[in-house]
Design a protein around this motif. Structure first.
Motif, PDB file in Angstrom:
ATOM      1  N   GLY A 166      11.031  28.588 -27.526  1.00 55.35           N
ATOM      2  CA  GLY A 166      11.701  28.637 -26.242  1.00 55.35           C
ATOM      3  C   GLY A 166      10.924  29.384 -25.183  1.00 55.35           C
ATOM      4  N   SER A 167       9.925  30.185 -25.577  1.00 52.73           N
ATOM      5  CA  SER A 167       9.100  30.917 -24.628  1.00 52.73           C
ATOM      6  C   SER A 167       9.965  31.701 -23.654  1.00 52.73           C
ATOM      7  CB  SER A 167       8.163  29.956 -23.904  1.00 52.73           C
ATOM      8  OG  SER A 167       7.249  30.663 -23.094  1.00 52.73           O
ATOM      9  N   ASP A 168       9.738  31.516 -22.350  1.00 59.07           N
ATOM     10  CA  ASP A 168      10.489  32.254 -21.346  1.00 59.07           C
ATOM     11  C   ASP A 168      11.980  31.960 -21.412  1.00 59.07           C
ATOM     12  OD1 ASP A 168       9.046  34.096 -20.013  1.00 59.07           O
ATOM     13  OD2 ASP A 168       8.985  33.039 -18.097  1.00 59.07           O
ATOM     14  N   LEU A 169      12.357  30.751 -21.807  1.00 63.37           N
ATOM     15  CA  LEU A 169      13.774  30.402 -21.871  1.00 63.37           C
ATOM     16  C   LEU A 169      14.470  31.213 -22.955  1.00 63.37           C
ATOM     17  CD1 LEU A 169      13.511  26.522 -21.482  1.00 63.37           C
ATOM     18  CD2 LEU A 169      13.860  28.255 -19.717  1.00 63.37           C
ATOM     19  N   GLY A 170      13.814  31.367 -24.103  1.00 67.23           N
ATOM     20  CA  GLY A 170      14.385  32.193 -25.154  1.00 67.23           C
ATOM     21  C   GLY A 170      14.456  33.644 -24.733  1.00 67.23           C
ATOM     22  N   ARG A 171      13.423  34.103 -24.046  1.00 72.31           N
ATOM     23  CA  ARG A 171      13.399  35.490 -23.577  1.00 72.31           C
ATOM     24  C   ARG A 171      14.550  35.741 -22.618  1.00 72.31           C
ATOM     25  NH1 ARG A 171       9.250  38.690 -19.650  1.00 72.31           N
ATOM     26  NH2 ARG A 171       9.823  36.994 -18.261  1.00 72.31           N
ATOM     27  N   MET A 172      14.831  34.795 -21.731  1.00 73.85           N
ATOM     28  CA  MET A 172      15.917  34.987 -20.766  1.00 73.85           C
ATOM     29  C   MET A 172      17.264  35.073 -21.462  1.00 73.85           C
ATOM     30  SD  MET A 172      14.759  32.801 -17.392  1.00 73.85           S
ATOM     31  CE  MET A 172      14.489  31.265 -18.257  1.00 73.85           C
ATOM     32  N   GLN A 173      17.453  34.308 -22.547  1.00 71.68           N
ATOM     33  CA  GLN A 173      18.711  34.418 -23.274  1.00 71.68           C
ATOM     34  C   GLN A 173      18.844  35.782 -23.943  1.00 71.68           C
ATOM     35  OE1 GLN A 173      18.945  30.695 -25.704  1.00 71.68           O
ATOM     36  NE2 GLN A 173      20.853  30.477 -24.578  1.00 71.68           N
ATOM     37  N   ARG A 174      17.739  36.318 -24.460  1.00 76.41           N
ATOM     38  CA  ARG A 174      17.805  37.660 -25.038  1.00 76.41           C
ATOM     39  C   ARG A 174      18.125  38.697 -23.966  1.00 76.41           C
ATOM     40  NH1 ARG A 174      13.907  35.276 -28.195  1.00 76.41           N
ATOM     41  NH2 ARG A 174      12.200  35.768 -26.781  1.00 76.41           N
ATOM     42  N   THR A 225       6.387  40.035 -10.147  1.00 78.63           N
ATOM     43  CA  THR A 225       7.720  40.130 -10.728  1.00 78.63           C
ATOM     44  C   THR A 225       7.704  39.612 -12.158  1.00 78.63           C
ATOM     45  OG1 THR A 225       8.179  38.038  -9.616  1.00 78.63           O
ATOM     46  CG2 THR A 225       9.048  40.037  -8.608  1.00 78.63           C
ATOM     47  N   ASP A 226       8.219  40.419 -13.088  1.00 78.64           N
ATOM     48  CA  ASP A 226       8.262  40.036 -14.494  1.00 78.64           C
ATOM     49  C   ASP A 226       9.581  39.339 -14.812  1.00 78.64           C
ATOM     50  OD1 ASP A 226       6.828  40.306 -17.106  1.00 78.64           O
ATOM     51  OD2 ASP A 226       8.700  41.276 -17.666  1.00 78.64           O
ATOM     52  N   THR A 227      10.604  39.631 -14.031  1.00 75.56           N
ATOM     53  CA  THR A 227      11.923  39.028 -14.199  1.00 75.56           C
ATOM     54  C   THR A 227      12.525  38.786 -12.827  1.00 75.56           C
ATOM     55  OG1 THR A 227      12.307  40.185 -16.297  1.00 75.56           O
ATOM     56  CG2 THR A 227      14.251  39.384 -15.137  1.00 75.56           C
ATOM     57  N   ILE A 228      13.112  37.614 -12.625  1.00 74.70           N
ATOM     58  CA  ILE A 228      13.732  37.285 -11.343  1.00 74.70           C
ATOM     59  C   ILE A 228      15.103  36.681 -11.620  1.00 74.70           C
ATOM     60  CG2 ILE A 228      13.516  36.046  -9.156  1.00 74.70           C
ATOM     61  CD1 ILE A 228      10.525  35.731  -9.792  1.00 74.70           C
ATOM     62  N   MET A 229      16.133  37.214 -10.976  1.00 76.90           N
ATOM     63  CA  MET A 229      17.492  36.714 -11.162  1.00 76.90           C
ATOM     64  C   MET A 229      18.213  36.593  -9.831  1.00 76.90           C
ATOM     65  SD  MET A 229      18.391  39.220 -14.285  1.00 76.90           S
ATOM     66  CE  MET A 229      17.372  40.432 -13.453  1.00 76.90           C
ATOM     67  N   GLN A 289      10.627  46.233 -25.228  1.00 73.25           N
ATOM     68  CA  GLN A 289       9.970  45.261 -26.096  1.00 73.25           C
ATOM     69  C   GLN A 289      10.877  44.052 -26.321  1.00 73.25           C
ATOM     70  OE1 GLN A 289       9.384  48.053 -29.344  1.00 73.25           O
ATOM     71  NE2 GLN A 289       7.168  48.012 -29.052  1.00 73.25           N
ATOM     72  N   TYR A 290      12.160  44.302 -26.513  1.00 74.62           N
ATOM     73  CA  TYR A 290      13.134  43.240 -26.790  1.00 74.62           C
ATOM     74  C   TYR A 290      13.254  42.262 -25.621  1.00 74.62           C
ATOM     75  CZ  TYR A 290      17.684  41.107 -27.912  1.00 74.62           C
ATOM     76  OH  TYR A 290      18.706  40.218 -28.166  1.00 74.62           O
ATOM     77  N   VAL A 291      13.360  42.787 -24.398  1.00 71.37           N
ATOM     78  CA  VAL A 291      13.565  41.891 -23.255  1.00 71.37           C
ATOM     79  C   VAL A 291      12.277  41.262 -22.752  1.00 71.37           C
ATOM     80  CG1 VAL A 291      15.646  43.116 -22.507  1.00 71.37           C
ATOM     81  CG2 VAL A 291      13.427  43.780 -21.552  1.00 71.37           C
ATOM     82  N   ARG A 292      11.106  41.809 -23.166  1.00 67.82           N
ATOM     83  CA  ARG A 292       9.835  41.257 -22.713  1.00 67.82           C
ATOM     84  C   ARG A 292       9.239  40.241 -23.684  1.00 67.82           C
ATOM     85  NH1 ARG A 292       5.416  44.224 -22.480  1.00 67.82           N
ATOM     86  NH2 ARG A 292       4.495  42.856 -20.928  1.00 67.82           N
ATOM     87  N   ALA A 293       9.680  40.239 -24.936  1.00 69.01           N
ATOM     88  CA  ALA A 293       9.067  39.390 -25.955  1.00 69.01           C
ATOM     89  C   ALA A 293       9.109  37.917 -25.562  1.00 69.01           C
ATOM     90  CB  ALA A 293       9.768  39.598 -27.298  1.00 69.01           C
ATOM     91  N   ARG A 294       7.932  37.258 -25.607  1.00 61.34           N
ATOM     92  CA  ARG A 294       7.842  35.842 -25.229  1.00 61.34           C
ATOM     93  C   ARG A 294       7.248  34.982 -26.335  1.00 61.34           C
ATOM     94  NH1 ARG A 294       4.458  35.060 -20.031  1.00 61.34           N
ATOM     95  NH2 ARG A 294       5.668  33.153 -19.852  1.00 61.34           N
ATOM     96  N   HIS A 295       6.881  35.583 -27.456  1.00 62.14           N
ATOM     97  CA  HIS A 295       6.161  34.835 -28.484  1.00 62.14           C
ATOM     98  C   HIS A 295       6.941  34.800 -29.802  1.00 62.14           C
ATOM     99  CE1 HIS A 295       2.577  34.762 -25.907  1.00 62.14           C
ATOM    100  NE2 HIS A 295       2.918  35.993 -25.581  1.00 62.14           N
ATOM    101  N   LEU A 296       8.267  34.739 -29.688  1.00 62.80           N
ATOM    102  CA  LEU A 296       9.104  34.739 -30.883  1.00 62.80           C
ATOM    103  C   LEU A 296       9.516  33.339 -31.295  1.00 62.80           C
ATOM    104  CD1 LEU A 296      11.462  37.695 -29.934  1.00 62.80           C
ATOM    105  CD2 LEU A 296       9.654  37.733 -31.624  1.00 62.80           C
ATOM    106  N   ASP A 297       9.477  32.384 -30.387  1.00 58.36           N
ATOM    107  CA  ASP A 297      10.044  31.075 -30.659  1.00 58.36           C
ATOM    108  C   ASP A 297       9.479  30.048 -29.696  1.00 58.36           C
ATOM    109  OD1 ASP A 297      11.614  31.401 -28.131  1.00 58.36           O
ATOM    110  OD2 ASP A 297      12.596  32.934 -29.323  1.00 58.36           O
TER     111      ASP A 297
END
Length: 480
Positions: free
Chosen positions: A237-245, A104-108, A227-235
């Motif tokens: 925040g890592s996964d936390l930043g990705r989840m906010q996006r 799973t790449d995303t879990i909610m 690409q937008y929702v998968r990006a993990r190397h922008l900040d």
């Protein structure tokens, strides 16, 4: 662990609907289908239902959290790595090389309130340090004892069934339905609705996913959205930043769907949903009746009816032997969060706001501030210092009078902290900025006669190491 929730029986057709629902890849698919379901009806959904792949997500499960009558309905939504369904050209274009991880790449966890007037979306970091319950290996028939692993490994070991069991074990929340979507469905869904608009306070560039967005507003097609929702190397925040996006993308997608012809045009509905649902997997209990009823229940939802957060964490880089770096939940705060879900309580403040918070690049708690009063108004510096601290700024807590009177509010800053000053300037609209090389990391605010209230600001991603994603309502995530 407190007794878990109950899933209220689905409301009869005629209740309101709309949905502020699940996030990301998964979000997309189900979302459009349910929104359309309320407007088209049972007959149309029955045809669409044939394209859904069924999974037995609850087979042989015992010792589950007890359902509690009257506390809403809970969905576990999983976004999976389905890159094996993409063409070679698509993989190269969107940086999806390598073999799929079958995880799973995303879990909610999505909670729909008993009154059907609120949807709560809780992101569960895929690298969460988890305890996978004892289970039977379907290939070997052997019993696998309970053991620790990353949360997304539960899917690789035992598919949807073990994923549900693991999440229920960790949260104490009873899961009523399981929904799963992969990369392919997500991309095609975004393209089917004509693309989705997002906005960002600063440029976003990630060489790992190929994401390259300018500051401001951009319209994304399916591949770009992935690409937008998968990006993990922008900040940091890592996964936390990705989840906010991902949360912001969900809100944007909701607006796009409700503003399109999907809800009123049967032909468009059939075309879009057949495109999307080809790779949707759901439990057998999620059928046409449930889709229509849930769609109608969500019909009148607005962005402010939805709320988003992530599980509170105590360590975003918790090292475990043989596992490596994981995300460790804050047990006490996480327990309170899931207790709120079981009790059907809101996670965010649902109220009218005089001012929308401005999205900023640098988190306020990373900005150090000294406040000085450049006016004859007594106590102004103390009140402003207190207001800035309430917004999260790291003030000195020692406000003072300026040596000279100021004609207008001014922020003096060292050019090396030019990103931090933009966050403070957003909180003090109209302030003049003055560069002072060598001043250091503390920004100095001199209040002038035109100073009024401190404006609300909110960081795009959590401060590195904070591990917190505050609960916010959907209208706070809107692109304005």
């Amino acid at each position: 662990m407190p007794p878990p929730p109950r899933t209220l029986p689905l409301p009869a057709p005629g209740r309101r609907r709309r949905r502020a629902r699940w996030l990301v890849r998964v979000t997309a698919v189900t979302s459009v289908a349910l929104l359309a379901a309320s407007g088209i009806g049972h007959a149309m959904v029955t045809g669409v239902d044939e394209g859904i792949t069924r999974v037995d997500a609850f087979k042989g499960m015992d010792h589950r959290p007890r359902p509690v009558t009257g506390t809403g309905m809970n969905f576990l939504v999983a976004g999976t790595d389905g890159r094996d369904r993409l063409s070679k050209a698509e993989k190269e274009r969107y940086h999806l090389g390598g073999a799929p991880c079958h995880c799973t790449d995303t879990i909610m966890l999505v909670h729909l309130s008993a009154a059907r007037d609120r949807a709560s979306v809780i992101s569960l970091p895929r690298d969460s340090y988890a305890e996978v319950p004892e289970h039977r290996n379907e290939r070997t028939g052997r019993t696998v004892p309970a053991h620790h692993a990353r949360l997304n490994a539960a899917y690789a070991e035992g598919g949807p069934n073990l994923t549900v069991r693991t999440v229920e074990h960790m949260t104490g929340v009873h899961v009523d339905h399981y929904l799963e979507v992969d990369f392919t469905s997500f991309m095609k869904t975004v393209d089917a609705v004509g693309g989705v608009q997002v906005c960002t306070p600063s440029p976003l560039k990630d060489r790992y996913t190929g994401l390259d967005l300018p500051k401001g507003t951009s319209k994304l097609n399916g591949g770009e959205a992935l690409q937008y929702v998968r990006a993990r190397h922008l900040d940091g925040g890592s996964d936390l930043g990705r989840m906010q996006r991902q949360q912001r993308f969900l809100v944007a997608l909701m607006h796009r769907v409700t503003g399109s012809e999907t809800l009123t045009n049967p032909v468009a509905f059939k075309r879009i949903t057949s495109t999307m649902l080809g790779s949707l997997r759901a439990d057998a209990g999620f059928g046409p009746r449930e889709m229509v009823a849930l769609g109608q229940a969500l019909r009148s939802f607005k962005p402010s009816s939805s709320e988003f957060t992530s599980v509170p964490v105590s360590d975003i880089s918790y090292t475990v032997p043989n596992l490596g770096s994981t995300v460790k939940w804050d047990e006490e705060r996480a327990a309170k969060l899931f207790e709120a879900i079981r009790a059907d309580r809101p996670l965010a403040a649902h109220k009218k706001r005089k001012h929308r918070a401005t999205m900023v690049d640098v988190a306020p708690n990373e900005v150090r501030v000294q406040v000085e009063n450049g006016t004859p108004t007594r106590g102004l510096a103390a009140r402003t210092d207190k207001a800035l601290r309430a917004e999260g700024f790291a003030t000195t807590g020692a406000p003072r009078n300026a040596q000279t009177r100021a004609e207008r509010t001014e922020i003096a800053y060292d050019p090396r902290w030019d990103r931090s000053v933009r966050t403070l300037a957003a909180a003090l609209p109209g302030a003049k900025l003055r560069e002072v090389p060598g001043q250091g990391p503390v920004l100095r605010v001199t209040l002038g006669p035109g100073h009024q209230d401190v404006h609300k600001v909110r960081a795009e991603v959590p401060a590195p190491g904070s591990g917190d994603v505050p609960a916010v309502t959907g209208d706070e995530e809107e692109c304005k």
